[in-house]
Design an enzyme around this catalytic site. Structure first.
Site, PDB file in Angstrom:
ATOM      1  N   ASP A   1      22.401  33.970 -21.364  1.00 23.91           N
ATOM      2  CA  ASP A   1      21.535  33.390 -22.401  1.00 23.91           C
ATOM      3  C   ASP A   1      20.353  34.310 -22.689  1.00 23.91           C
ATOM      4  OD1 ASP A   1      20.283  31.712 -24.186  1.00 23.91           O
ATOM      5  OD2 ASP A   1      19.551  30.320 -22.669  1.00 23.91           O
TER       6      ASP A   1
ATOM      7  N   GLU B   1      13.180  33.188 -29.442  1.00 23.28           N
ATOM      8  CA  GLU B   1      14.022  32.016 -29.685  1.00 23.28           C
ATOM      9  C   GLU B   1      13.702  30.928 -28.673  1.00 23.28           C
ATOM     10  OE1 GLU B   1      17.861  29.619 -29.070  1.00 23.28           O
ATOM     11  OE2 GLU B   1      16.564  30.693 -27.685  1.00 23.28           O
TER      12      GLU B   1
END
Length: 311
Positions: free
Chosen positions: A126, A160
């Protein structure tokens, strides 16, 4: 992937054969993406994190080092790159934008994923996984001499994990005319989860044109004999900013903190009752936290979709 409420209403794929037939002629030209090359990029992200306090988070040196390294690879391959700066949480953030030479600039196909990690760890699944896959696919565009009729642009987004900050900044910074030129955006956030699922973003509730992207991604997995499920990712990742601007969106996802069901384990393998990624947003999200088969399949599907969409 940013922590928000998970909207994981999964549906069994239907109609993928028809989509596969429709997409097959262009998709046949797509190269088989080397998972070893993608893993090599992940090892570089791991090394960058290890040398910079253990992470690649917004405002930390590991993030900017990641941007600079990816940019250097793209510059050497002949892409036109630029680094866009923004501020979030009192720190400077960076988006990396890379344009492939040629193609109709009035008809842009864009692919992206976030390059930052959380502060807890190096963020290899991730979202090193999506970032590394996009990098290798970009390099293979040049290596194979792909000459799409549409213009292809890549984005590696910053911050993000703080709320889709970088991608939102990018979309909001575009003039209306420039936004209108982007005809499709494909997002890849977590493509190598260790207890992987094979999810495709559902077009339901997304801008007109998203269904074609959904079906093309489904077709890519069908070509690999991999069953998929649709998932409603909602506002969890960087496609959200593009969708809000009315741009058709799609993407793939191998699962985060959600639990794999018995039916999914029967379909895909892995362990029922366990998270798709037990190291989600943790320090153990390292290069050992990657399912190489899932990483390989997703990279091939990304290439399949790009070649079919941009040809």
């Amino acid at each position: 992937m940013r922590i928000l409420i998970a909207l994981a209403a999964a549906l069994t794929v239907a109609g993928a054969t028809t989509a596969a037939q429709a997409a097959a002629p262009a998709a046949l030209a797509a190269p088989n993406i080397s998972v070893a090359n993608v893993q090599s990029h992940l090892s570089q992200f791991q090394s960058i994190a290890s040398a910079n306090g253990g992470n690649r988070a917004h405002g930390r040196p590991g993030y900017l080092a990641s941007v600079n390294w990816v940019k250097s690879k793209l510059d050497a391959a002949g892409f036109t790159t630029r680094v866009q700066q923004f501020t979030s949480g009192g720190a400077t953030g960076y988006n990396l934008i890379a344009d492939y030479p040629g193609g109709d600039t009035g008809n842009v196909v864009m692919l992206g994923g976030h390059l930052d990690s959380v502060t807890a760890g190096p963020g290899i699944n991730d979202n090193g996984s999506g970032s590394a896959s996009l990098l290798e696919i970009a390099l293979q565009m040049r290596a194979t001499g792909f000459q799409p009729t549409k213009h292809v642009r890549f984005g590696w987004w910053g911050a993000e994990e703080l709320g889709l900050v970088g991608s939102t900044y990018y979309v909001n910074s575009l003039a209306t005319s420039d936004r209108s030129r982007i005809k499709a955006y494909l997002n890849f956030d977590m493509t190598g989860s260790p207890n992987a699922g094979y999810f495709v973003y559902s077009a339901s509730g997304q801008p007109s044109g998203s269904l074609a992207l959904q079906q093309r991604l489904q077709a890519g997995f069908t070509s690999l004999n991999v069953q998929t499920e649709l998932t409603s990712v909602g506002g969890r990742s960087d496609h959200a900013a593009f969708a809000r601007a009315g741009i058709p969106v799609g993407g793939t996802f191998t699962g985060a903190e959600g639990t794999k069901t018995s039916a999914q384990a029967q379909k895909w393998g892995g362990t029922a009752g366990q998270a798709f990624d037990r190291c989600y947003h943790r320090s153990c999200d390292t290069t050992s936290n990657i399912n190489a088969t899932a990483l390989d399949r997703n990279a091939d599907v990304i290439a399949y979709a790009l070649w079919a969409t941009a040809a």
